[in-house]
Each structure stands twice: as structure tokens, then as C-alpha cells.
Design a protein around this motif. Structure first.
Motif, short mmCIF file in Angstrom:
data_model
loop_
_atom_site.label_atom_id
_atom_site.label_comp_id
_atom_site.label_asym_id
_atom_site.label_seq_id
_atom_site.Cartn_x
_atom_site.Cartn_y
_atom_site.Cartn_z
N PHE A 84 -26.22 -62.72 29.51
CA PHE A 84 -26.36 -63.27 30.86
C PHE A 84 -27.39 -64.39 30.83
O PHE A 84 -28.41 -64.29 30.14
CB PHE A 84 -26.83 -62.19 31.84
N ALA A 85 -27.13 -65.45 31.58
CA ALA A 85 -28.09 -66.56 31.64
C ALA A 85 -28.03 -67.22 33.00
O ALA A 85 -26.98 -67.24 33.66
CB ALA A 85 -27.80 -67.58 30.55
N PHE A 86 -29.16 -67.73 33.43
CA PHE A 86 -29.24 -68.54 34.64
C PHE A 86 -30.19 -69.70 34.38
O PHE A 86 -31.28 -69.50 33.83
CB PHE A 86 -29.76 -67.73 35.83
N PRO A 87 -29.80 -70.94 34.82
CA PRO A 87 -28.50 -71.30 35.37
C PRO A 87 -27.52 -71.67 34.26
O PRO A 87 -27.92 -72.04 33.17
CB PRO A 87 -28.83 -72.53 36.21
N ILE A 88 -26.24 -71.56 34.58
CA ILE A 88 -25.19 -72.11 33.74
C ILE A 88 -24.63 -73.33 34.47
O ILE A 88 -24.18 -73.23 35.61
CB ILE A 88 -24.06 -71.09 33.48
N LEU A 89 -24.69 -74.49 33.84
CA LEU A 89 -24.28 -75.74 34.47
C LEU A 89 -22.85 -76.06 34.04
O LEU A 89 -22.57 -76.28 32.86
CB LEU A 89 -25.22 -76.88 34.06
N ASN A 90 -21.96 -76.09 35.00
CA ASN A 90 -20.56 -76.34 34.70
C ASN A 90 -20.36 -77.72 34.09
O ASN A 90 -20.94 -78.71 34.54
CB ASN A 90 -19.72 -76.22 35.99
N ASP A 91 -19.52 -77.80 33.07
CA ASP A 91 -19.12 -79.05 32.44
C ASP A 91 -20.30 -79.80 31.83
O ASP A 91 -20.29 -81.03 31.71
CB ASP A 91 -18.42 -79.96 33.46
N ALA A 92 -21.34 -79.07 31.46
CA ALA A 92 -22.52 -79.69 30.83
C ALA A 92 -22.52 -79.40 29.34
O ALA A 92 -22.32 -78.25 28.92
CB ALA A 92 -23.80 -79.15 31.47
N ALA A 93 -22.75 -80.44 28.55
CA ALA A 93 -22.79 -80.27 27.10
C ALA A 93 -24.05 -79.53 26.67
O ALA A 93 -24.07 -78.87 25.64
CB ALA A 93 -22.71 -81.63 26.41
N MET A 94 -25.12 -79.64 27.45
CA MET A 94 -26.39 -78.99 27.13
C MET A 94 -26.68 -77.89 28.13
O MET A 94 -26.69 -78.13 29.34
CB MET A 94 -27.53 -80.01 27.13
N GLN A 95 -26.89 -76.68 27.65
CA GLN A 95 -27.27 -75.56 28.50
C GLN A 95 -28.66 -75.10 28.08
O GLN A 95 -28.91 -74.84 26.91
CB GLN A 95 -26.27 -74.41 28.35
N TYR A 96 -29.56 -75.03 29.06
CA TYR A 96 -30.88 -74.49 28.77
C TYR A 96 -31.29 -73.57 29.91
O TYR A 96 -31.80 -74.02 30.94
CB TYR A 96 -31.92 -75.59 28.57
N PRO A 97 -31.00 -72.27 29.81
CA PRO A 97 -31.24 -71.34 30.93
C PRO A 97 -32.72 -71.06 31.16
O PRO A 97 -33.53 -71.07 30.24
CB PRO A 97 -30.51 -70.07 30.48
N PHE A 98 -33.04 -70.82 32.42
CA PHE A 98 -34.40 -70.41 32.78
C PHE A 98 -34.63 -68.94 32.40
O PHE A 98 -35.72 -68.57 31.97
CB PHE A 98 -34.63 -70.56 34.28
N PHE A 99 -33.59 -68.11 32.63
CA PHE A 99 -33.68 -66.67 32.35
C PHE A 99 -32.48 -66.24 31.52
O PHE A 99 -31.36 -66.73 31.72
CB PHE A 99 -33.73 -65.86 33.65
N GLN A 100 -32.72 -65.30 30.61
CA GLN A 100 -31.66 -64.79 29.75
C GLN A 100 -31.78 -63.27 29.59
O GLN A 100 -32.89 -62.74 29.58
CB GLN A 100 -31.74 -65.41 28.36
N ILE A 101 -30.64 -62.62 29.45
CA ILE A 101 -30.59 -61.23 28.99
C ILE A 101 -29.71 -61.22 27.75
O ILE A 101 -28.52 -61.56 27.83
CB ILE A 101 -30.02 -60.27 30.05
N VAL A 102 -30.28 -60.85 26.63
CA VAL A 102 -29.56 -60.90 25.36
C VAL A 102 -29.47 -59.49 24.79
O VAL A 102 -30.50 -58.87 24.51
CB VAL A 102 -30.28 -61.84 24.37
N PRO A 103 -28.25 -58.96 24.61
CA PRO A 103 -28.12 -57.61 24.06
C PRO A 103 -28.31 -57.59 22.55
O PRO A 103 -27.83 -58.47 21.84
CB PRO A 103 -26.68 -57.22 24.43
N ARG A 104 -29.00 -56.58 22.08
CA ARG A 104 -29.13 -56.35 20.65
C ARG A 104 -28.02 -55.40 20.18
O ARG A 104 -27.48 -54.64 20.97
CB ARG A 104 -30.50 -55.74 20.33
N LYS A 105 -27.72 -55.47 18.90
CA LYS A 105 -26.69 -54.59 18.35
C LYS A 105 -27.06 -53.12 18.53
O LYS A 105 -26.19 -52.26 18.68
CB LYS A 105 -26.49 -54.89 16.87
N SER A 106 -28.35 -52.83 18.51
CA SER A 106 -28.80 -51.45 18.65
C SER A 106 -28.77 -50.96 20.10
O SER A 106 -29.11 -49.81 20.37
CB SER A 106 -30.22 -51.31 18.09
#
Length: 311
Positions: free
Chosen positions: A203-225
Motif C-alpha cells: 500500500f502506498a500514498f499518494p499514487i499519481l496516475n500516469d506518472a513515470a515517477m512515484q514517490y509515496p509519503f506513506f507505505q505499508i510493505v509486507p514481509r515474507k514472514s
């Protein structure tokens, strides 16, 4: 930290070329993570697109040629040799004058090198007008190249271009989660974003539509564990993208070259899961099965991070 810095340096490379960043401003954000993988995210406040230099981003204009702004003079050597100098007063002035007009008029030595002002000839005025047009054409071409690159990278958002930024805000409103996206001027947006669902992927915010560069302010990244890593790479701190990019040489590492609103506000994380790690200044508060971590993001030494395990 070293690995994170290297990753950010690679991510920053395209932004360094344009001298632009999408960043938060003043905001309040909340994230709720519940057992079973349910989440709720809210962001209310500002977003801003920051240009490396506002003057660089201003759209060039071809102003009418005004002969009153033309300046012509002769530099007369002691042997009488004349060197004509012509320039347009709006753009330049002689940087060094060995003898001023006043000095030349009072020193009594007509043979001394001196600068003598005079009226411009028709040919000189025509040359200056052509130079003004050519300068405008060069600036226009450069502006179109840079803004075209920025529009591609940021989904149409171009700093300093109010019409493009209004269209960008209207485009955001077409997508889920955006309850408000209003361009308020000075490269800033007033936004409200809310999302909820069952978390089963990144999950990430913000996601900019049709943008080549994405740099989210907030992220939730799941680990394999199974743990969820909560990160906020754009929200202040010495390990934030902005700090590392500037350390790496963006615009000489001088944030005076990047006019921007201060990043300030709050981020609150609530969960009934297990808090395995966090860098909240006060750790977390417990109320029954719920844990709450709060960050005042103004002046943080580290951007907010947490590691959560849900069942």
C-alpha cells in the motif's frame, strides 16, 4: 541506513534532473491496522510540488521591444580607438567600467580611456531586438523540454503552471480515495484522501496516475514472514528522501533554492496487532487490545517507522 541511502540516491536521479519533488506540507494522517488484515488510512492537509528554482520554472514571455531600454556607448582608448558596446537594459549592464562618465568629464585628461554614452543607431536597435527574440526562443525551448519531462514524471503536474496544476488536481478526483483535491496556488494542493479495505499487498500514498515517477509519503510493505513494515520516507528526518537528496547534491544541497512549506503535522498509527518495533518518541500507548503510536512530524530526526504483526 547506508543501503537506504543508496536506494534513495538511485530513486532521486530523475528528480535531480528536473530539480522537482512532490512532498507533503502541513497535514494530519492516521493509519489503522486491524487483526485479519483490515486497514484504514486518512490523509488531510497539503501536498506540494517543489521546484529547484521558481525563476527557472516561470514560463518565458516575449515582451515588446522598447528602445528606451537599449543602451549604447563607445569605449575610447587613449589612442582614440573606439569599441562600440550595445546591450538591452532589461538584461545586462556593464560589469566593469574603468572610468565613469563623471570622472571622464572632470579629470581634464581627454586622452584617458573612458566610456562615452551615445544614442543607438537603427542597425544597433534592430540587432538588439533580434537578440531579444532569439533569447526568448531559447528560453521557450528549454522551458518546454523541462516542463514536458516534469509532466511525464508527475502525471501532468508542472510547478509554476497554474493551469496544469488545476488539471492535475481535477484528474486526482477521478480516482478512489480522493475526496478533495483542490489547487490553492503557489504549487500547493489542499487534499483529503481516505482508503479502507483488507490488506493483502503493498500500500502506498499518494499514487499519481500516469506518472513515470512515484514517490509515496506513506507505505505499508509486507514481509515474507508476515509482518507489515510501515514507512514514511517523505516525512522529515535525516533519513528522509528530501534530506538524502539534498546531501547528495540537489541544487547544491541548499534548501534556500527550493522554496517550500514546512513539513509539519501529525501521523498516528493504531493497531490491535503486535508492535514489534517503532521509533515513536514515546513508544506506544495501550488501551485494552489497541496500541497507539503518535509522531509530531515537525523537526523529526527520523521519519516514522514501525513493524507490526497481525493475525
Amino acid at each position: 541506513m547506508k543501503l537506504f541511502a543508496k536506494f534513495v540516491a538511485v530513486l532521486a536521479a530523475p528528480m535531480l534532473l528536473t530539480g522537482c519533488l512532490f512532498l507533503p506540507g502541513k497535514f494530519d494522517a492516521t493509519l489503522k491496522l486491524h487483526q485479519g488484515g483490515k486497514y484504514e488510512f486518512t490523509y488531510v492537509g497539503e501536498m506540494q510540488i517543489v521546484a529547484g528554482d521558481d525563476k527557472d520554472m516561470s514560463q518565458p514571455k516575449l515582451e515588446p521591444f522598447d528602445k528606451e531600454n537599449a543602451r549604447c556607448n563607445d569605449w575610447i582608448e587613449s589612442d582614440g580607438t573606439k569599441t562600440p558596446n550595445v546591450y538591452y537594459g532589461n538584461y545586462s549592464e556593464p560589469t566593469e567600467v574603468a572610468v565613469s562618465d563623471a570622472e571622464a568629464a572632470t579629470d581634464g585628461d581627454e586622452a584617458s580611456p573612458r566610456r562615452v554614452k551615445r544614442d543607438c543607431t537603427k542597425d544597433e536597435l534592430a540587432e538588439l531586438e533580434q537578440q531579444q527574440i532569439e533569447t526568448y526562443e531559447r528560453r521557450k525551448e528549454d522551458y518546454e523540454q523541462r516542463t514536458g519531462m516534469m509532466a511525464s514524471m508527475f502525471g501532468g503536474a508542472v510547478p509554476g503552471n497554474d493551469e496544469a496544476l488545476k488539471k492535475f488536481a481535477a484528474q486526482l478526483m477521478k480516482y478512489d480515495g480522493w475526496e478533495k483535491a483542490e489547487y490553492v496556488g503557489d504549487n500547493k494542493f489542499d487534499v483529503e484522501y481516505r482508503a479502507a479495505g483488507t490488506f493483502d499487498r503493498y500500500f502506498a500514498f499518494p499514487i499519481l496516475n500516469d506518472a513515470a515517477m512515484q514517490y509515496p509519503f506513506f507505505q505499508i510493505v509486507p514481509r515474507k514472514s508476515g509482518e507489515l513494515e510501515v514507512m514514511s520516507p517523505a516525512v522529515g528526518g535525516s533519513n528522509s528522501f528530501l534530506s538524502l537528496a539534498m546531501i547528495g547534491g540537489m541544487r547544491g544541497g541548499n534548501n534556500k533554492d527550493m522554496p517550500m512549506s514546512e513539513i509539519s503535522g501529525s501521523f498516528t498509527l493504531e493497531t490491535d496487532g503486535e508492535v514489534l518495533a517503532n521509533n515513536g518518541p514515546d513508544g506506544y500507548e495501550t488501551n485494552g487490545s489497541s496500541k497507539t503510536i503518535r509522531w509530531d512530524v515537525k523537526g523529526l530526526k527520523e521519519s516514522p517507522r514501525a513493524l507490526i504483526r497481525l493475525k
